[in-house]
Write an enzyme that holds these catalytic residues in place. Structure first.
Site, PDB file in Angstrom:
ATOM      1  N   GLU A 130     -11.628 -20.414 -34.939  1.00  0.00           N
ATOM      2  CA  GLU A 130     -10.451 -19.972 -34.982  1.00  0.00           C
ATOM      3  C   GLU A 130      -9.118 -19.934 -35.676  1.00  0.00           C
ATOM      4  O   GLU A 130      -8.405 -19.247 -36.089  1.00  0.00           O
ATOM      5  CB  GLU A 130      -9.856 -20.741 -33.640  1.00  0.00           C
ATOM      6  CG  GLU A 130      -9.114 -21.631 -33.562  1.00  0.00           C
ATOM      7  CD  GLU A 130     -10.524 -23.178 -34.068  1.00  0.00           C
ATOM      8  OE1 GLU A 130      -9.269 -23.656 -34.575  1.00  0.00           O
ATOM      9  OE2 GLU A 130     -11.771 -22.570 -33.682  1.00  0.00           O
ATOM     10  N   ASP A 131      -9.250 -20.729 -37.057  1.00  0.00           N
ATOM     11  CA  ASP A 131      -8.864 -22.146 -37.557  1.00  0.00           C
ATOM     12  C   ASP A 131      -8.526 -20.386 -38.812  1.00  0.00           C
ATOM     13  O   ASP A 131      -7.811 -19.949 -39.017  1.00  0.00           O
ATOM     14  CB  ASP A 131      -9.383 -22.904 -37.658  1.00  0.00           C
ATOM     15  CG  ASP A 131     -10.217 -22.793 -38.512  1.00  0.00           C
ATOM     16  OD1 ASP A 131     -11.669 -22.278 -38.424  1.00  0.00           O
ATOM     17  OD2 ASP A 131     -10.895 -24.107 -39.149  1.00  0.00           O
ATOM     18  N   ASN A 132     -10.077 -20.403 -39.053  1.00  0.00           N
ATOM     19  CA  ASN A 132      -9.940 -19.127 -40.254  1.00  0.00           C
ATOM     20  C   ASN A 132      -9.350 -17.635 -39.753  1.00  0.00           C
ATOM     21  O   ASN A 132      -9.221 -16.819 -40.224  1.00  0.00           O
ATOM     22  CB  ASN A 132     -11.890 -18.692 -40.407  1.00  0.00           C
ATOM     23  CG  ASN A 132     -12.040 -18.080 -41.645  1.00  0.00           C
ATOM     24  OD1 ASN A 132     -12.061 -16.781 -41.305  1.00  0.00           O
ATOM     25  ND2 ASN A 132     -12.258 -18.947 -42.447  1.00  0.00           N
ATOM     26  N   GLY A 192      -9.254 -25.099 -40.753  1.00  0.00           N
ATOM     27  CA  GLY A 192      -8.903 -26.065 -39.829  1.00  0.00           C
ATOM     28  C   GLY A 192      -7.609 -26.986 -39.522  1.00  0.00           C
ATOM     29  O   GLY A 192      -7.427 -27.080 -38.421  1.00  0.00           O
TER      30      GLY A 192
END
Length: 457
Positions: free
Chosen positions: A273-275, A229
């Site tokens: 959260e990015d993944n 991210g």
């Protein structure tokens, strides 16, 4: 009990398996190397940089800030100087006394023509402080396309134009209906550090070689989502349809949505959260990702060896809960383990001297890694300190993995979390201790955890 003949067959099978696996990992590394050469050694032109603002999609750039990160002024300035005619910037801090604010104010004064907003104060929607910091600007953003950039990332002036081009397709190609639509554009990190502490050098060597090589190879094969991210661009209208459950939406092509809480707020329960956002767009909507021809220049600050180790431990523990099988295979993709296993297999099959194979193996491995780093940087990066840091990284890979694999607690931004199934986390507020943090050993005093709805982040 196995007979001598059966035992011999088993050893032969294991020997061949080790050699075949080594060949597969070598091919994967070579694919990453070739991809790096093709994608980054010839930078693309800016396809929409000089277009009228009304003819290109608007983009809202969201930058979460906390304190004086390394190279902060230049990192943030790189968003003010994007060669793209239609964008706005949100610079987000949780605290009105944050040290990043003077830098932000200086840049806004320097670039008065840029549509920039300062967002002060977070909103607790989960345990992830990054999401809490971004949620207000996410809701107020004027445009559907959102570009989330970490504060320690600097990008080239053409990055936004190239990324929108990758997301929407070249302006002269009206439709790409024969392929799955692009839902997210991301950028491979290129680490650099002006503070040459040991941990910083190892982090730089890791991100620019092994990490980049495997990241590019996996995204080229594209059998599943693989995104970090540092710099991600996606559509808010897509994110508002998913919830992180990774359950496919039956009518996704007709605009179907998940039931319940969706959008950015739904990802506040994850540490990575990015993944999870990338995986949700991939699995729930059946869409795909793409890389632009740019890198995310990741400024690495002063980092001790211990800092580097615990950073890697943290993310192995997170990945273990999200992609268990892949995490279990990680040691076998590393140069030391793969080389030892393959040399043992060849010694059994062909009586090849181990020293000979390992010499060729490591020379090939380091050559590929240095070539990947050179492709990303646009110049030769081989130096004594860089090679030394690479060697230390390769040696530490297995011990770090072994330390990470036995525990589930992580330290992040001065707080302790327990990573649960699917990458969700809960705050550890009391109890536990180092035995539980390191090895997962529960003491008689049960740890107290903070529920996801608690709002003191």
């Amino acid at each position: 009990m196995l007979s001598d003949n059966d035992f011999g067959v088993l050893k032969l099978c294991l020997a061949w398996a080790s050699v075949v696996w080594w060949g597969f990992i070598v091919l994967l590394g070579a694919l990453g190397c070739i991809t790096a050469r093709k994608r980054y050694r010839k930078r693309a032109q800016l396809p929409r940089a000089s277009s009228p603002a009304s003819s290109v999609p608007g983009v809202s750039i969201l930058r979460p800030l906390k304190g004086l990160d390394t190279n902060l002024y230049e990192n943030l300035e790189s968003t003010f100087t994007q060669e793209y005619p239609n964008y706005e910037i949100f610079l987000c801090v949780a605290d009105e006394n944050d040290q990043a604010l003077p830098v932000v104010n200086d840049l806004i004064a320097k670039y008065p023509d840029v549509n920039a907003h300062v967002m002060i104060g977070d909103e607790a929607v989960g345990v992830n402080p990054k999401i809490n910091n971004l949620i207000r600007s996410y809701r107020q953003a004027a445009h559907d396309i959102v570009w989330v950039l970490d504060s320690n990332v600097m990008v080239a002036p053409g990055t936004l134009a190239n990324s929108v081009n990758a997301l929407d397709g070249p302006a002269d190609i009206p439709s790409r209906s024969s392929r799955r639509r692009i839902a997210l554009v991301h950028h491979v990190p290129l680490a650099w550090s002006s503070e040459y502490s040991l941990g910083s050098r190892i982090e730089e060597a890791f991100l620019n070689t092994n990490h980049a090589k495997m990241y590019l190879a996996i995204n080229t094969v594209a059998v599943d989502s693989c995104v970090v991210g540092k710099s991600n661009l996606y559509r808010r209208s897509d994110l508002e349809r998913v919830d992180g459950s990774l359950k496919p939406i039956a009518d996704s092509t007709e605009g179907g949505v998940q039931q319940g809480e969706r959008g950015l707020v739904a990802f506040g329960r994850f540490l990575a959260e990015d993944n999870m956002i990338a995986s949700a767009l991939w699995h729930e909507l059946g869409l795909r990702h793409d890389l632009s021809c740019d890198v995310a220049r990741n400024a690495v600050g002063s980092m001790t060896l211990a800092d580097y180790v615990w950073r890697r431990v943290r993310w192995v523990r997170v990945r273990k809960r999200m992609v268990f099988a892949a995490t279990m295979l990680e040691p076998f993709t590393e140069s030391v383990v793969a080389g030892i296993l393959a040399s043992t297999g060849l010694r059994y099959i062909l009586d090849t001297p181990r020293w000979l194979f390992l010499t060729v193996h490591f020379l090939f491995w380091v050559s590929v890694d240095m070539d990947v780093a050179a492709s990303l940087a646009g110049r030769t990066v081989v130096s004594g300190p860089f090679l030394a840091a690479w060697v230390v990284r390769e040696i530490l890979a297995l011990p770090i993995w072994l330390l990470a694999i036995v525990g589930n607690q992580v330290e992040w931004r001065g707080k302790r979390y327990e990573v649960m199934q699917s990458g969700e986390v809960r705050r550890v507020t009391q109890g536990g201790g180092w035995a539980e943090y390191l090895f997962g050993w529960k003491s008689k005093t049960t740890s107290n955890y903070e529920l996801l709805s608690t709002t003191d982040e």
